[in-house]
Each structure stands twice: as C-alpha cells, then as structure tokens.
Design a protein around this motif. Structure first.
Motif, short mmCIF file in Angstrom:
data_model
loop_
_atom_site.label_atom_id
_atom_site.label_comp_id
_atom_site.label_asym_id
_atom_site.label_seq_id
_atom_site.Cartn_x
_atom_site.Cartn_y
_atom_site.Cartn_z
N GLY A 26 -23.72 -108.01 30.69
CA GLY A 26 -22.98 -109.69 30.23
C GLY A 26 -22.90 -109.05 28.39
N CYS A 27 -22.49 -111.09 27.56
CA CYS A 27 -22.19 -111.17 25.63
C CYS A 27 -23.41 -110.08 25.58
CB CYS A 27 -21.97 -112.32 25.57
SG CYS A 27 -19.89 -112.15 26.88
N LEU A 28 -24.64 -110.73 26.02
CA LEU A 28 -25.97 -110.59 24.83
C LEU A 28 -25.65 -108.48 24.74
CD1 LEU A 28 -28.44 -111.63 23.46
CD2 LEU A 28 -29.54 -110.46 26.17
N VAL A 29 -26.13 -107.60 25.12
CA VAL A 29 -25.85 -106.53 24.86
C VAL A 29 -24.45 -105.74 24.35
CG1 VAL A 29 -27.57 -105.69 26.45
CG2 VAL A 29 -25.48 -105.58 27.30
N SER A 30 -23.18 -107.12 23.95
CA SER A 30 -21.44 -106.37 23.65
C SER A 30 -21.50 -106.17 21.92
CB SER A 30 -21.49 -107.52 24.01
OG SER A 30 -19.80 -107.65 22.53
N PRO A 60 -20.98 -109.59 20.44
CA PRO A 60 -21.31 -110.80 22.06
C PRO A 60 -20.74 -112.52 21.32
CG PRO A 60 -23.09 -110.78 19.98
CD PRO A 60 -21.78 -108.88 19.75
N PHE A 61 -20.79 -113.19 19.93
CA PHE A 61 -19.60 -113.73 20.43
C PHE A 61 -18.27 -113.59 20.28
CE2 PHE A 61 -23.70 -114.52 18.36
CZ PHE A 61 -24.62 -115.47 18.85
N PHE A 62 -17.68 -112.96 20.25
CA PHE A 62 -16.17 -112.59 20.55
C PHE A 62 -16.47 -112.53 22.30
CE2 PHE A 62 -12.60 -110.02 22.58
CZ PHE A 62 -11.82 -111.65 21.64
N CYS A 63 -17.06 -111.86 22.47
CA CYS A 63 -16.83 -111.88 24.48
C CYS A 63 -17.49 -113.38 24.92
CB CYS A 63 -18.69 -110.83 24.94
SG CYS A 63 -19.11 -110.31 26.39
N ASP A 64 -18.61 -113.85 24.74
CA ASP A 64 -18.38 -115.24 24.62
C ASP A 64 -17.21 -116.11 25.01
OD1 ASP A 64 -20.58 -117.41 25.27
OD2 ASP A 64 -19.82 -118.10 23.49
N SER A 110 -24.35 -115.08 11.57
CA SER A 110 -25.27 -114.22 11.04
C SER A 110 -26.48 -114.49 11.75
CB SER A 110 -25.46 -115.41 9.95
OG SER A 110 -25.98 -116.63 9.51
N ARG A 111 -26.07 -115.32 13.04
CA ARG A 111 -27.09 -115.90 14.01
C ARG A 111 -27.76 -114.80 14.96
NH1 ARG A 111 -29.28 -121.94 13.73
NH2 ARG A 111 -30.25 -121.86 11.17
N PRO A 112 -27.47 -113.94 15.10
CA PRO A 112 -27.88 -113.21 16.49
C PRO A 112 -28.13 -113.78 17.52
CG PRO A 112 -29.10 -111.67 15.18
CD PRO A 112 -29.48 -113.41 14.70
N MET A 113 -27.02 -113.14 18.80
CA MET A 113 -26.81 -114.19 20.13
C MET A 113 -28.15 -113.61 20.86
SD MET A 113 -24.78 -113.25 24.01
CE MET A 113 -23.04 -114.42 22.73
N GLY A 114 -29.59 -114.52 21.04
CA GLY A 114 -30.29 -114.25 22.07
C GLY A 114 -31.18 -115.41 21.73
N THR A 115 -32.59 -115.74 22.52
CA THR A 115 -33.05 -115.75 22.94
C THR A 115 -34.27 -116.73 21.64
OG1 THR A 115 -34.88 -115.07 24.62
CG2 THR A 115 -32.68 -117.01 25.08
N ARG A 116 -34.53 -115.68 20.93
CA ARG A 116 -35.47 -115.71 20.32
C ARG A 116 -35.55 -116.79 18.79
NH1 ARG A 116 -37.12 -109.60 19.57
NH2 ARG A 116 -34.65 -109.78 18.31
#
Length: 767
Positions: A271-275, A278-282, A358-364
């Motif tokens: 998945g994109c989360l570990v790319s 990440p947001f380009f992948c998404d 500036s805001r990373p990809m994730g759920t936290r």
C-alpha cells in the motif's frame, strides 16, 4: 469410473472419518458424487502484487491482496523443488491424482490413532484445495473449501483427476509452488524467498529451501518470524526426510540442522502508507480507478490493481519529491492547525513530478496524520482545496491580453475603489447585477497602473478595472480550460458563487495540482496538458497493456502566453514580491493571499517546471480558518502573505531541483501580435538616422527626430541618444525620439564668481 469412485470413496472416507464404520455408505455416496461433479475446474489467474515505479524505474510502492509473484518452475532452485517433494509428496512424479500408497499409509495410521493424524493428499489434491480457497468469493465458499468432510475430499479428488489428465506434472508443481501460502503475508515461493531470505527463488540454498518447504503444512504455526523454535524443528524434519529419501546425504542434513534459520527479512510493504511518496501513490491509484479500460466499475479496477500483477510506470521524480517534501515539512509541522502542500508539474507534458503535504498519511490524528490528499482535487481522491487568492489574477491577465487589451494602458488603482455590478457582464452579456461594492488594496500606491506594474504589485483595484474589460465569463472559462476545476459558477446550495466580478481575487477553491497545471500552460507557451501521473502499465509478463500519452491542446496563442510570462517575470525579478525566493534560472509567478489570510499561495514556474505552493489555516478535519495567530512551522504568525509565507517552500524546492533542469529562457513576446508589450529600447547611439530608424521600427517602435542638434562626441548627423533611452522598458508602438549630434562634445557651463551660470551656450543634453 464407478469402480474407482467406490474404492477411492472408501479410502478417502477413512481419512476424513477416523472410524470407517460407514465405509459402505461412503462408497455408494462417492460414486454418485463423482458423477455429479464437473470434469474441470476453472483455471483463474493467481492474484499477484502490483508494483508502482518512479520515472527512473525505481519502486515507490507495492499493492496487493495477496503478496505473490508468479515464477515458472525453471526459476525455482532444484533444491527447493526437492525439498517440497520430499516432505509433501515424494512419489509425485510416479502416481496419478491419488497416491494409493500414501493414502493407505495415512488410513492405517489414522485408524490406529483413532484420529486424523496424517494426511494422504497428493500435491495435486493440495493444489486443488488451495485453488478452491483462493477462488472462494464468500465466507460459505471458503468454509466449504477447507471443511474436513467426505464431500470436500471427493470434490478435490475429482478436480485433481481432471488436472492430471489436462496438465503436465511440472505445470501442477509450478502452480502449487506459486499458490501456496508461506506465512507472514506471503504467497508463492518467490515472494517467500524474497521476504524471508531476500533472495530470488532460483537462488534458494538447502537451508532456506528446507525452511520454506516446512512452512506449507502450517504456515501460521511454523511462522519463523514469530515461532523461530518451531520453524527450526520443522526445517530439521524436512532435512531428515530428504536424507531418508537419499536426496541429500545424512551428514549434510546434520550439518545444516546445526545452523540457525539465517533469516534476512525484507519487510512486506503493502500500500501507499509505506511508500516514499504516499500521496502521489494514492493519486495514482485514484487516477487509474477512473479509467474504464481497466474494468467496468471502480471496484473491478481496484481489484485489478491489487491482484493483476501489474507494473505501473509513473512520472514522479524522486529527487524532486524529496526536495518538495523537505521544503514542506520544514515550513509546516504535522500537528499544527495549518496545511502546507506543494505540487510540481512539467510544462508541455503534464507529467506530475512531485506531490508533498505537511500532514503525513495515517490514522493517528493526534500525530497530525490523515488520509486526505490536500494536493489534488476531489475527483482524484483529494480535497476540495482552498481559495486561490490573487493567483487567479493571471487568468484575467491572460484573457485581457488575448482579446487585445493594451498591456501599457493605465487604469485607476486607488485604494479603496467602489465598483458597480452593472459594469461586469456575465456569459449572456448581461449585467452581473445592479448593486455596488467596495474593494481595498493591500499593496500599491494608489496611482494608476498598467499590466506590468499592476501585476507586479498585485493591485486589487487595477484588476477589478481590467475585469470590466474582459467580463467575468471568459476568465472563468479560461481557468477551466487550463485545468482548474470550477464547478459552482453561480452559487446556490453547494456554496458561494465562483464566477463573480471579484473572480480575480481568488474566491474559488483550488488545489496545488490544479494551479500548477494551469500555470504550466504559460511556461509551455500556451500549450495546456492534463496532469499525468502514469505513462504506461505492463502486465505480469512485462507486456504493455495500456499507455497513457500526454494529452495537450493549445489553449492560448503562443504570443499571449509569452506576454503573460513577460508580465509574471516581474514578480520574481528585482522589485517583485518574490525576488528573494527566485532560483537562478529564469522564472515567473504570482502570489496569492485571501481575505483574513485563510490561505496563502505562490504559484511559480520556469520554462520547464511549474509548482504551486500553498499554506492554509485548517483544523484537524481540514476546515478553513485564518492563519493569523496560528503556530506554523514552530512560530506564531502575526501576518501572512503569498511571497513571505508560502513562497519560501516554493523557492527552496526550485533552488534544490534546478540543478536537474535544462537551462531555458522564456521567449520574448512579439510586439506584432501583442498590444502594449514592454520592450527594452535598443541602443542606437552613434548610428545614422536611417540605421537607427530601421532598428527601432524592427523592435515595433514608432520613430521621431527631434528638431535641431545637441552636443555630442558622436560625428555630426549621427544619433546622439534617444528618449526613452537605451535599455528602458517601453511599450511596443511607443514613439522613440532621436536626438542628432552636432559633432561637438558637451561642455559643462562655467559659473561666475557668484556661483551663477554664465550666458554662454548651453545646449541641452537631454540625457
């Protein structure tokens, strides 16, 4: 078939039911069941992981439902094949679909134990079971595929017979090695080899092969990443079995048994989360999910992306991505109530080179993480964006030039000014309204401005006057043509109107990707190219299945775009608001600041790279709010501007990447095609009047000759100087006056004793 079915029914029933008291019933049922089953099972392609690659071929992400890479049997090491056959079905190449010896042995063992302690399934039967599990679409189908029942075993056996009839042993073994689950999220021998030992299946040694062969019986219980001792014991069992069958000497088995597992884990990165992007992948995934060529529905397209074993070639440049990420992360921190975002696009192709926020990809949420992509528009899986501020003035500027308005015409630019709605025509050439409204300036000196000075100083009232000339429909339509998704022109339930008299002040929402795409059109001399994150897709065999060529149209005449560039260069030139953030290469751009400083922008470009930088005040959910008083980049903002707040992110990025950009310059605008374009007056001093006239007229100036002569060191009758003078920016079509030399150098007038000039000749210099 009836006889075989009856015999096999007894044998298989004995495996399924420890006490075979019902063998007679089982045999009769087996005969009926075997006849009712279809002869062949549908052979579906095994799900494989999809890779997403950067423009240079380096991997940026892997996506999958099952982490599998199919390999042909010839690419599996010999010792791996020997290990799996030794422990699972050593007579595989001698028997048919059912190994009668193995089945009888298991039956006797199970009868003696009073329970099922040993399986008699051949590799072909196991492959059938795994295939049924893999193809199951519902929970009920999955349970039926693994239930320890007589019916399931009969079904497996019938399918196994069909496989043996229709395929070679090598084909069956190959499919088995590719379909088997090896634990810890990896399917197939290639993915397992890469995951546990960081080698390809063709390079597996004895120690590694024995470990992997031991996993297929119980991939969860023997998982070496969790139960190392169990995995060692199971590996040693495989080694002993290989020695027992004389596949390897016992001494070699003992030597390997003394070793540790020797794991060299390559982490699963799904998945994109570990790319790395990440947001380009998404963005890539959402972009492809909109392509009907990849499936009839979005769900089908997503399934193909996650299981098709595709290789997706993208446009991202990881060097540019790193520069953009560093710049954004250095100016806006994740947990702050602000969002920083930046997009880079190549003019002339639409290739998206980087997306950073500036805001990373994730759920936290407490860590500032989010799955909202603030760099791209909503239809591409992003957000609706933030108001673009004065960056929208470029659209009014371009439209005014396109319709022939003079770039040198001076318009009132007082602060404030009151405007009448009736002076702004809509798309139906009707007045926008009949009220009035007042507009202030945050910059400028209140004096009249032309396109150059009005844009460099970003004077609101000048652009409100310019919009009276263009109307409000055409700049709006132009912004759409250049890639800005304006969908709410006249207001209503969905929000406030976007097509209004103050359109140039950026009341509409936009995202960095849209604005970078629009301004890239200027850099490409009017050629608009749709944003393109993907260039092509290959299938699992490396065959190209879909290409994504650039999609470009000439949205503006070249001369108009050249003139826009000429004006916007003033923003990054000395005296412009962005002069201190500009790279060394020729650049142009426009600042943008909204009311209350809810968002600030800088959109700038060179001839071969466009970038849009934005910082917006936002709460944890992304709702807009003022930047004033917020902590951004670790410091409290008491004011905010496009050049001073968002601009540095853009500047740092472009200064970092310009080393990889070709040195190109903007094409000067043609005065023949654009009215009022500013051109530096050529030097004509020392030339004849005819020569000077030809040079000036060639630069689209009118020429006049001043009466009389002036002192000059040039020969008599030659041009002494011009007014405006050499190098002075002047509008095309302006009159340049030539002053003719009398051949005598200028002499400074003497002063009398009282300090007054004498009455001698004082021929004017005109300098």
């Amino acid at each position: 078939m009836l006889l075989v079915s009856a015999i096999l029914g007894v044998l298989v029933a004995g495996l399924a039911i420890p006490f075979a008291g019902v063998a007679g019933i089982a045999a009769r049922n087996a005969a009926d069941s075997m006849q009712d089953l279809p002869a062949d099972m549908e052979e579906q392609a095994l799900p494989q992981r999809t890779r997403i690659l950067a423009a240079d071929g380096s991997p940026i992400a892997t996506i999958y439902d099952e982490n599998r890479v199919n390999v042909p049997l010839r690419q599996v090491s010999k010792v791996m094949r020997q290990a799996i056959l030794s422990i699972e079905d050593y007579r595989f190449y001698q028997h048919g679909a059912l190994d009668l010896k193995g089945t009888l042995r298991a039956l006797i063992t199970n009868q003696a134990a009073g329970a099922t302690v040993q399986g008699g399934s051949s590799i072909t039967q196991q492959m059938v079971k795994l295939t049924l599990v893999q193809q199951a679409k519902t929970d009920e189908e999955r349970r039926a595929a693994i239930d320890d029942t007589f019916a399931r075993k009969i079904r497996e056996l019938r399918y196994a017979i069909a496989y043996e009839q229709n395929h070679s042993k090598d084909w069956i073994l190959e499919r088995y090695l590719n379909i088997a689950y090896f634990g810890d999220g990896v399917y197939g021998v290639q993915a397992a080899a890469r995951h546990y030992f960081s080698v390809d299946a063709r390079k597996l040694n004895l120690q590694q092969a024995a470990t992997l062969a031991g996993l297929v019986k119980n991939p969860v219980g023997y998982d070496p990443t969790r139960y190392g001792d169990r995995a060692v014991t199971r590996r040693n069992t495989v080694l002993d079995r290989m020695a027992e069958l004389n596949v390897i000497p016992q001494e070699k088995a003992d030597k390997v048994k003394a070793r540790s597992l020797g794991l060299k884990i390559t982490p699963n990165r799904n998945g994109c989360l570990v790319s790395a992007a990440p947001f380009f992948c998404d963005y890539v995934i959402n972009y492809l999910k909109q392509d009907p060529a990849l499936g009839a529905t979005a769900d089908e397209r997503e399934q193909l992306l996650k299981s098709g074993g595709l290789t997706i070639h993208t446009t991202i440049d990881l060097r540019f991505q790193k520069a953009a990420t560093n710049a954004v992360e250095g100016h806006v921190y994740p947990r702050e109530n602000a969002i920083g975002a930046l997009a880079l696009i190549e003019p002339g192709t639409g290739d998206v080179k980087a997306l950073a926020q500036s805001r990373p990809m994730g759920t936290r949420k407490a860590a500032g993480e989010t799955f909202i992509n603030y760099t791209v528009p909503k239809e591409d899986g992003g957000a609706r964006g933030f108001q673009g501020g004065s960056t929208f003035k470029a659209f009014v500027l371009a439209q005014a030039i396109r319709q022939g308005e003079s770039m040198s015409e001076m318009l009132p630019a007082a602060d404030p000014m009151t405007f009448r709605e009736s002076d702004y025509l809509t798309c139906g050439d009707e007045p926008y309204g009949y009220g009035s409204f007042s507009v202030p300036n945050s910059t400028g000196d209140g004096r009249p401005k032309n396109m150059y000075s009005g844009t460099q100083q970003s004077v609101n009232t000048y652009f409100l006057g310019l919009t009276q000339k263009t109307g409000i429909c055409k700049p709006f339509k132009l912004a759409q043509d250049l890639g800005v998704n304006l969908t709410n022109p006249t207001g209503g339930p969905e929000g406030s109107a976007e097509r209004t008299p103050n359109f140039s002040l950026g009341v509409a929402d936009a995202t960095p990707l849209e604005m970078a795409e629009a301004y890239a059109t200027f850099g490409a001399r009017g050629m608009h190219c749709d944003s393109r994150p993907v260039t092509k897709i290959d299938d699992a065999n490396g065959t190209e299945v879909k290409s994504y060529p650039k999609t470009c149209l000439q949205a503006l005449p070249k001369a108009v775009a050249d003139a826009v560039n000429d004006v916007l260069k003033g923003v990054t030139a000395p005296g412009g608001f962005a002069q201190y953030i500009a790279p060394s290469q020729p650049s142009a751009g426009k600042t943008g600041t909204t009311n209350s400083a809810n968002s600030v922008w800088f959109v700038g470009y060179t001839p071969n790279l466009a970038g849009a930088s934005m910082i917006a005040g936002a709460d944890a959910n992304g709702s807009p709010s003022s930047l004033i008083g917020k902590v951004v980049g670790g410091r409290t903002l008491y004011d905010a501007s496009g050049s001073g707040t968002a601009g540095p992110m853009w500047g740092e990025t472009f200064k970092a990447v310009e080393q990889w950009l070709d040195d190109e310059t903007f094409v000067p605008p043609s005065a023949d095609e654009v009215t009022g374009v500013l051109v530096n007056v050529p030097s004509v001093a020392g030339r004849s009047v005819d020569e000077a006239t030809a040079i000036l007229e060639g630069a689209n100036f009118e020429v006049a000759v001043a009466p009389g002569m002036v002192d000059s060191g040039y020969g008599r009758g030659l041009v002494a100087y011009s007014s405006p003078g050499s190098g002075v920016p002047s509008s095309s079509g302006d009159t340049i006056t030539l002053f003719i030399s009398d051949g005598t150098p200028y002499v400074k007038p003497k002063k009398d004793k009282k300090g007054k000039k004498n009455n001698g000749r004082d021929r004017g210099r005109g300098r």
